[in-house]
Design an enzyme around this catalytic site. Structure first.
Site, mmCIF file in Angstrom:
data_model
loop_
_atom_site.group_PDB
_atom_site.id
_atom_site.type_symbol
_atom_site.label_atom_id
_atom_site.label_comp_id
_atom_site.label_asym_id
_atom_site.label_seq_id
_atom_site.Cartn_x
_atom_site.Cartn_y
_atom_site.Cartn_z
ATOM 1 N N CYS A 32 -15.173 0.854 8.992
ATOM 2 C CA CYS A 32 -14.011 1.537 8.408
ATOM 3 C C CYS A 32 -14.370 2.194 7.079
ATOM 4 O O CYS A 32 -14.681 1.502 6.105
ATOM 5 C CB CYS A 32 -12.905 0.494 8.228
ATOM 6 S SG CYS A 32 -11.517 1.015 7.205
ATOM 7 N N CYS A 35 -12.184 1.221 4.131
ATOM 8 C CA CYS A 35 -12.503 -0.163 3.757
ATOM 9 C C CYS A 35 -13.720 -0.190 2.835
ATOM 10 O O CYS A 35 -13.740 -0.931 1.840
ATOM 11 C CB CYS A 35 -12.793 -1.017 4.993
ATOM 12 S SG CYS A 35 -11.406 -1.202 6.116
#
Length: 109
Positions: A32, A35
């Site tokens: 991600c 993230c």
């Protein structure tokens, strides 16, 4: 990242739900992009709030059931726990100022 503990099925209860301090759980995935962008902010928060706020990370791919238990359907998901209960949550990318504001609100409540 030494202030940040990895959590999963085996230690979530002891590290998060039974913690004597409020806890920020960073639900993330290694693939991600947002993230990875928020990770340095989370790591810095762990240092800045050391001794007042515990910061842990939970890989949603590795611990899918745990993520689902706390309603994590989008990541990054920064969930604040206090006394074993979810008290606040940031979904999606956030900036340093907002993250600190949330942390202070949780610590002050």
């Amino acid at each position: 990242m030494s202030n940040v503990v990895a959590v999963g099925d085996a230690n979530f209860e002891s590290e998060v739900l039974q913690s004597s301090h409020p806890v920020l759980v960073d639900f993330y995935a290694i693939w991600c992009g947002p993230c990875r962008m928020v990770a340095p902010l989370v790591d810095a928060l762990a240092v800045e709030f050391d001794g007042r706020l515990k910061v842990v990370k939970c890989d949603v791919d590795q611990y899918e059931a745990l993520s689902l238990r706390y309603g994590v359907s989008k990541i990054p998901n920064l969930t604040f726990f206090k006394n074993g209960e979810v008290v606040s949550q940031i979904v999606g990318y956030t900036n340093r100022r907002e993250l600190i504001t949330y942390a202070n609100e949780v610590l002050g409540s």
